[in-house]
Structures are given as structure tokens and as C-alpha cells.
Design a protein around this motif. Structure first.
Motif, PDB file in Angstrom:
ATOM      1  N   ARG A  76       0.805  -1.217   0.000  1.00  0.00           N
ATOM      2  CA  ARG A  76       0.000   0.000   0.000  1.00  0.00           C
ATOM      3  C   ARG A  76       0.839   1.269   0.000  1.00  0.00           C
ATOM      4  O   ARG A  76       0.351   2.326  -0.388  1.00  0.00           O
ATOM      5  N   VAL A  77       2.059   1.203   0.474  1.00  0.00           N
ATOM      6  CA  VAL A  77       2.836   2.430   0.640  1.00  0.00           C
ATOM      7  C   VAL A  77       4.135   2.428  -0.162  1.00  0.00           C
ATOM      8  O   VAL A  77       4.907   3.370  -0.067  1.00  0.00           O
ATOM      9  N   LYS A  78       4.351   1.420  -0.979  1.00  0.00           N
ATOM     10  CA  LYS A  78       5.649   1.298  -1.644  1.00  0.00           C
ATOM     11  C   LYS A  78       5.943   2.470  -2.570  1.00  0.00           C
ATOM     12  O   LYS A  78       7.121   2.808  -2.790  1.00  0.00           O
ATOM     13  N   ASP A  79       4.913   3.109  -3.140  1.00  0.00           N
ATOM     14  CA  ASP A  79       5.142   4.206  -4.061  1.00  0.00           C
ATOM     15  C   ASP A  79       4.929   5.575  -3.423  1.00  0.00           C
ATOM     16  O   ASP A  79       4.942   6.599  -4.112  1.00  0.00           O
ATOM     17  N   LEU A  80       4.719   5.611  -2.097  1.00  0.00           N
ATOM     18  CA  LEU A  80       4.470   6.869  -1.408  1.00  0.00           C
ATOM     19  C   LEU A  80       5.761   7.444  -0.826  1.00  0.00           C
ATOM     20  O   LEU A  80       6.649   6.699  -0.411  1.00  0.00           O
ATOM     21  N   PRO A  81       5.870   8.768  -0.771  1.00  0.00           N
ATOM     22  CA  PRO A  81       6.998   9.364  -0.044  1.00  0.00           C
ATOM     23  C   PRO A  81       6.984   8.903   1.410  1.00  0.00           C
ATOM     24  O   PRO A  81       5.923   8.792   2.028  1.00  0.00           O
ATOM     25  N   ARG A  82       8.162   8.628   1.938  1.00  0.00           N
ATOM     26  CA  ARG A  82       8.292   8.149   3.318  1.00  0.00           C
ATOM     27  C   ARG A  82       9.215   9.097   4.083  1.00  0.00           C
ATOM     28  O   ARG A  82      10.312   9.413   3.622  1.00  0.00           O
ATOM     29  N   TYR A  83       8.754   9.520   5.258  1.00  0.00           N
ATOM     30  CA  TYR A  83       9.516  10.466   6.063  1.00  0.00           C
ATOM     31  C   TYR A  83       9.795   9.819   7.420  1.00  0.00           C
ATOM     32  O   TYR A  83       8.865   9.558   8.195  1.00  0.00           O
ATOM     33  N   ARG A  84      11.075   9.543   7.678  1.00  0.00           N
ATOM     34  CA  ARG A  84      11.466   8.934   8.950  1.00  0.00           C
ATOM     35  C   ARG A  84      12.035  10.021   9.851  1.00  0.00           C
ATOM     36  O   ARG A  84      13.086  10.597   9.563  1.00  0.00           O
ATOM     37  N   LEU A  85      11.316  10.298  10.954  1.00  0.00           N
ATOM     38  CA  LEU A  85      11.686  11.376  11.843  1.00  0.00           C
ATOM     39  C   LEU A  85      12.424  10.851  13.070  1.00  0.00           C
ATOM     40  O   LEU A  85      12.150   9.739  13.546  1.00  0.00           O
ATOM     41  N   ALA A  86      13.321  11.667  13.584  1.00  0.00           N
ATOM     42  CA  ALA A  86      13.933  11.364  14.873  1.00  0.00           C
ATOM     43  C   ALA A  86      12.817  11.291  15.917  1.00  0.00           C
ATOM     44  O   ALA A  86      11.809  12.006  15.809  1.00  0.00           O
ATOM     45  N   PRO A  87      12.956  10.418  16.933  1.00  0.00           N
ATOM     46  CA  PRO A  87      11.868  10.218  17.895  1.00  0.00           C
ATOM     47  C   PRO A  87      11.345  11.502  18.532  1.00  0.00           C
ATOM     48  O   PRO A  87      10.129  11.651  18.702  1.00  0.00           O
ATOM     49  N   ASP A  88      12.228  12.434  18.882  1.00  0.00           N
ATOM     50  CA  ASP A  88      11.754  13.661  19.526  1.00  0.00           C
ATOM     51  C   ASP A  88      10.934  14.514  18.569  1.00  0.00           C
ATOM     52  O   ASP A  88       9.985  15.190  18.980  1.00  0.00           O
ATOM     53  N   LEU A  89      11.252  14.468  17.281  1.00  0.00           N
ATOM     54  CA  LEU A  89      10.479  15.218  16.296  1.00  0.00           C
ATOM     55  C   LEU A  89       9.121  14.545  16.041  1.00  0.00           C
ATOM     56  O   LEU A  89       8.101  15.217  15.923  1.00  0.00           O
ATOM     57  N   PHE A  90       9.141  13.230  15.962  1.00  0.00           N
ATOM     58  CA  PHE A  90       7.887  12.507  15.719  1.00  0.00           C
ATOM     59  C   PHE A  90       6.888  12.763  16.837  1.00  0.00           C
ATOM     60  O   PHE A  90       5.690  12.937  16.582  1.00  0.00           O
TER      61      PHE A  90
END
Length: 251
Positions: A67-81
Motif C-alpha cells: 500500500r505504501v511502496k510508491d508513497l513518499p516516506r519520512y522517517r523522523l527522529a523520535p523527539d520530532l515525531f
């Protein structure tokens, strides 16, 4: 699609995400953030066309790859998330582009109930949207006083139902013109809900939290919900849901 790592509060993308916690940012950017694993799963399954990306943090279980393979992915540092995870779900979030709300026109009101929402509390807006969808309303009009339907707190209550009913942008509550379609309002001075026969097509208007219905409006009918002695009011979203249930079961 490649994952973009974000570790700084000064990152332009992260700053954009922060702006989506407020109505002004949602209107300006045309984006919003959805949280909650159940809501996220429902939107990915039924309304993927509105999904613009996935926001997650280190240690999160990845969402379904198909479902998400073609979507932009944003991995945030834990404090930012944590700053974006307003409800402390500790689960991936969806970046949504809901699209602009079309203007309400009474000439295009379909048969059934069109619900006009003036609520300023986004929690009430989300709750009543879910109830309206469950009871089969034909459309929802967000009046100018109302919290934005795609505010994160509204979405938390509405979930995927926000995409299951047409939502329109309306005028201010005092300027509401239904173009001859019967306007039914909720009022403590209204007639008994249990004895009322709903028209085939009508607009339902609960009052603002506190002030109620402007005196400038002339409704077709006013309804009240019978309550136990000593209780003189209900939460606005709850009262609306009760009236919608009465209409739905009488139809």
C-alpha cells in the motif's frame, strides 16, 4: 520509494508538518495529518488517492508494503515525531491531501438530510461527522464558525468517514440560506423530537456551543430532545447524533 530522514527541527519539511496542526496551515498547504492505526488502515484501504506520504519514526513497524511502496516516506527522529503524534499513538501517521471543500449551494441539495455544522470544537466536528455518515446523511456543510473538518482533532474522531459523505464549505451561521429547503434547528424551546415527522429533504442545524441558533434565522421547525428532570442540555455532537438517529429510524 526512498525514505527521507529528518533529524532537525529546522528542516523545511518538518516545519511544514508542524503547521498542519493548525487550521491556517491546513488551508494554506492543502494538507493534513491523520493519526491512529485503525484510521490509517481504513484510509489506506478505501481512500488511497488522498494519501501523500507516510510519517514514521525509528522503531516503528512498517506499514503494508503493497500500500505504501510508491508513497513518499519520512522517517523522523523520535523527539520530532512526538511533536507530530498529538495523540501519542506511537504509530505511523499519514500525510493527506483532502482537496478543497466545494461551496455549498442549496440548489444542489439531494434528497435526505444535509447537516450544517457550526461547532467550534474540532472534537465535536469529528464526532458529528462520524455520526452523520453512520446515519446516512446526504451531505455535510461546514459553516464558517466551525473548526476545520480536516483539523487533526476532527480527523481523530471522523476517521475515514470524512471521505464517505460530501463535505461543503458554507457561509456563517447567521447567513445560512437554504433556498426554500426546510431548515430544522435544535432548541430547548422546540417541539418534541419524538412526535416530529421529518420532510423528505431538509437541512439540519444544531446551534453553536453556547449561543445556540441566531434569532435572525427562521426555521421550518425547532426540535428539542426530552431529558430527565434536572438536565437541561446535552453535548452538541451528542444531541445532533440523537436527532439523526430519530430521522434515520423514522425514514
Amino acid at each position: 520509494m526512498q525514505t527521507k530522514d529528518i533529524v532537525s527541527r529546522d528542516n523545511p519539511t518538518f516545519r511544514l508538518f508542524l503547521r498542519l496542526g493548525k487550521t491556517r496551515g491546513i488551508k494554506k498547504e492543502g494538507l493534513t495529518i491523520l493519526s491512529g492505526p485503525k484510521q490509517v488502515d481504513e484510509v489506506l484501504k478505501s481512500f488511497p488517492q488522498h494519501v501523500e506520504g507516510v510519517i514514521f519514526s525509528t522503531g516503528h513497524e512498517p506499514l503494508s508494503t503493497s500500500r505504501v511502496k510508491d508513497l513518499p516516506r519520512y522517517r523522523l527522529a523520535p523527539d520530532l515525531f512526538r511533536l507530530l503524534d498529538l495523540f501519542d499513538t506511537r504509530q505511523p501517521l499519514l500525510l493527506l491531501r483532502p482537496g478543497p471543500l466545494p461551496e455549498f449551494s442549496p440548489t444542489r441539495c439531494p434528497t435526505g438530510c444535509t447537516l450544517c455544522i457550526p461547532f467550534q470544537d474540532p472534537v465535536n466536528v469529528g464526532a458529528v461527522i462520524r455520526s452523520a455518515a453512520a446515519m446516512g446523511v446526504s451531505g455535510i456543510v461546514a459553516l464558517k464558525e466551525a473548526a476545520h473538518p480536516f483539523h487533526p482533532k476532527s480527523l481523530r474522531g471522523a476517521g475515514s468517514t470524512i471521505f464517505r459523505v460530501p463535505v461543503f464549505q458554507g457561509p456563517g451561521i447567521a447567513d445560512l440560506n437554504t433556498g426554500g429547503i426546510p431548515l430544522i434547528t435544535l432548541s430547548l424551546e422546540g417541539g418534541n423530537l419524538q412526535a416530529f415527522k421529518f420532510p423528505a429533504t431538509f437541512c439540519l442545524l444544531p446551534g453553536l456551543e453556547g449561543p445556540g441558533i441566531p434569532k435572525t434565522l427562521t426555521p421550518h421547525a425547532q426540535l428539542t430532545i426530552p431529558m430527565a428532570t434536572g438536565v437541561d442540555s446535552l453535548n452538541a455532537a451528542v444531541a445532533t447524533a440523537i436527532v439523526l438517529y430519530a430521522w434515520n429510524t423514522a425514514a
